[in-house]
Scaffold this motif. Structure first.
Motif, short mmCIF file in Angstrom:
data_model
loop_
_atom_site.label_atom_id
_atom_site.label_comp_id
_atom_site.label_asym_id
_atom_site.label_seq_id
_atom_site.Cartn_x
_atom_site.Cartn_y
_atom_site.Cartn_z
N MET A 164 0.85 -1.18 0.00
CA MET A 164 0.00 0.00 0.00
C MET A 164 0.89 1.24 0.00
SD MET A 164 -2.92 1.20 2.74
CE MET A 164 -3.82 -0.29 2.49
N ASN A 165 0.65 2.15 -0.93
CA ASN A 165 1.37 3.42 -0.97
C ASN A 165 0.75 4.39 0.02
OD1 ASN A 165 3.25 2.80 -3.01
ND2 ASN A 165 1.73 3.19 -4.58
N ARG A 166 1.60 5.19 0.65
CA ARG A 166 1.11 6.21 1.59
C ARG A 166 1.65 7.57 1.16
NH1 ARG A 166 2.45 2.52 6.41
NH2 ARG A 166 0.40 1.60 6.76
N TYR A 167 0.74 8.55 1.21
CA TYR A 167 1.09 9.92 0.90
C TYR A 167 0.46 10.83 1.94
CZ TYR A 167 2.23 8.11 -3.74
OH TYR A 167 2.76 7.40 -4.77
N TYR A 168 0.99 12.05 2.02
CA TYR A 168 0.33 13.10 2.79
C TYR A 168 -0.53 13.89 1.83
CZ TYR A 168 2.95 12.70 7.15
OH TYR A 168 3.46 12.27 8.33
N GLY A 169 -1.67 14.35 2.30
CA GLY A 169 -2.51 15.25 1.53
C GLY A 169 -2.54 16.58 2.27
N LEU A 170 -1.85 17.59 1.74
CA LEU A 170 -1.87 18.92 2.35
C LEU A 170 -3.12 19.65 1.92
CD1 LEU A 170 1.75 20.38 1.99
CD2 LEU A 170 0.61 19.58 4.05
N PHE A 171 -3.94 20.02 2.88
CA PHE A 171 -5.14 20.81 2.64
C PHE A 171 -4.83 22.23 3.12
CE2 PHE A 171 -6.62 16.51 2.99
CZ PHE A 171 -7.70 16.42 2.12
N MET A 172 -4.83 23.20 2.21
CA MET A 172 -4.51 24.57 2.59
C MET A 172 -5.61 25.47 2.08
SD MET A 172 -0.39 24.71 2.16
CE MET A 172 -0.30 24.31 0.44
N GLY A 173 -6.11 26.33 2.97
CA GLY A 173 -7.17 27.22 2.56
C GLY A 173 -7.61 28.14 3.66
N THR A 174 -8.60 28.94 3.36
CA THR A 174 -9.13 29.88 4.35
C THR A 174 -10.43 29.40 4.95
OG1 THR A 174 -10.18 31.11 2.58
CG2 THR A 174 -8.03 31.88 3.30
N ALA A 175 -11.16 28.57 4.24
CA ALA A 175 -12.44 28.07 4.75
C ALA A 175 -12.70 26.69 4.16
CB ALA A 175 -13.57 29.03 4.40
N ILE A 176 -12.07 25.69 4.72
CA ILE A 176 -12.21 24.34 4.20
C ILE A 176 -13.59 23.80 4.57
CG2 ILE A 176 -11.32 21.98 4.35
CD1 ILE A 176 -8.53 23.23 4.71
N PRO A 177 -14.36 23.35 3.60
CA PRO A 177 -15.72 22.85 3.88
C PRO A 177 -15.66 21.41 4.43
CG PRO A 177 -15.25 22.69 1.55
CD PRO A 177 -14.06 23.35 2.17
N PHE A 178 -15.43 21.30 5.75
CA PHE A 178 -15.22 19.99 6.36
C PHE A 178 -16.41 19.05 6.18
CE2 PHE A 178 -11.85 22.29 8.52
CZ PHE A 178 -10.81 21.38 8.38
N LYS A 179 -17.62 19.58 6.26
CA LYS A 179 -18.80 18.73 6.11
C LYS A 179 -18.81 18.06 4.73
CE LYS A 179 -23.78 18.92 6.89
NZ LYS A 179 -24.90 19.77 7.22
N HIS A 180 -18.54 18.84 3.71
CA HIS A 180 -18.50 18.31 2.34
C HIS A 180 -17.30 17.38 2.16
CE1 HIS A 180 -19.82 18.33 -1.80
NE2 HIS A 180 -18.57 18.56 -2.18
N LEU A 181 -16.17 17.76 2.72
CA LEU A 181 -14.96 16.95 2.62
C LEU A 181 -15.17 15.58 3.26
CD1 LEU A 181 -12.00 16.75 1.79
CD2 LEU A 181 -11.40 17.83 3.98
N LYS A 182 -15.83 15.55 4.41
CA LYS A 182 -16.08 14.28 5.08
C LYS A 182 -17.00 13.37 4.26
CE LYS A 182 -15.11 15.74 9.72
NZ LYS A 182 -15.56 15.79 11.09
N LYS A 183 -17.94 13.94 3.54
CA LYS A 183 -18.81 13.14 2.65
C LYS A 183 -17.98 12.49 1.55
CE LYS A 183 -23.13 15.72 3.20
NZ LYS A 183 -24.08 16.60 2.52
N ILE A 184 -17.06 13.25 0.99
CA ILE A 184 -16.20 12.71 -0.06
C ILE A 184 -15.34 11.58 0.49
CG2 ILE A 184 -14.25 13.26 -1.59
CD1 ILE A 184 -15.49 16.16 -1.72
#
Length: 173
Positions: free
Chosen positions: A1-21
């Motif tokens: 299994m490959n592992r990567y970091y996902g950098l999320f950068m922003g001013t207003a990350i839509p966590f509710k929508h992100l969690k659905k994805i």
């Protein structure tokens, strides 16, 4: 299994929508895949750099993406109102001292070989530097440069970035 970091950068990350994805990829695809297929999934560990946003009190779980669907996942994520950068799992830490403040950063290397330096808030005891960063445009809140390989180049990038941040209000006053 490959592992990567996902950098999320922003001013207003839509966590509710992100969690659905994330739920869609983790539960509808990964959990329903056979154990043999699961071994080939990519694990993306989320890391957040958020300016002027309400960070949730609970962690966002790792994201499991099948290689065949990685481009689709990136397309979905990149259509949201923040920057997402897929980075190699290995990263490092660098430190500098400016104006008597010891500052530490975490270093990430994107798959496109761009190095990102992100401030570690817990090292900024009086939060002066961290608070100053929040007054700057998002693209000034981290340092980045392509192709850095040597330790002294990382250190130069860090020192240059910190000096620019400390001088920023004076330039724009």
């Amino acid at each position: 299994m490959n592992r990567y970091y996902g950098l999320f950068m922003g001013t207003a990350i839509p966590f509710k929508h992100l969690k659905k994805i994330i739920r869609k990829f983790n539960y509808d695809y990964y959990d329903k895949a056979s154990p043999e297929r699961q071994q080939h999934f990519i694990e993306i560990i989320p890391e957040f750099h958020i300016s002027h946003s309400n960070y949730p009190h609970h962690r966002v779980e790792c994201i499991m993406v099948e290689p065949a669907f990685l481009n689709r996942f990136l397309e979905i994520i990149n259509n949201l109102n923040f920057t997402f950068i897929l980075c190699h799992y290995s990263h490092g830490h660098f430190q500098t001292t400016m104006n008597g403040n010891e500052l530490s950063v975490t270093c990430y290397r994107s798959l496109e070989d761009i190095v990102y330096l992100i401030l570690e808030d817990e090292e900024d005891i009086d939060r002066k530097f961290a608070n100053q960063l929040l007054t700057l445009p998002l693209e000034k809140q981290f340092a980045c440069a392509p192709g850095i390989k040597k330790s002294e180049d990382y250190q130069h990038l860090l020192d240059t970035w910190v000096k620019e941040v400390l001088a920023y209000p004076a330039k724009n006053a």
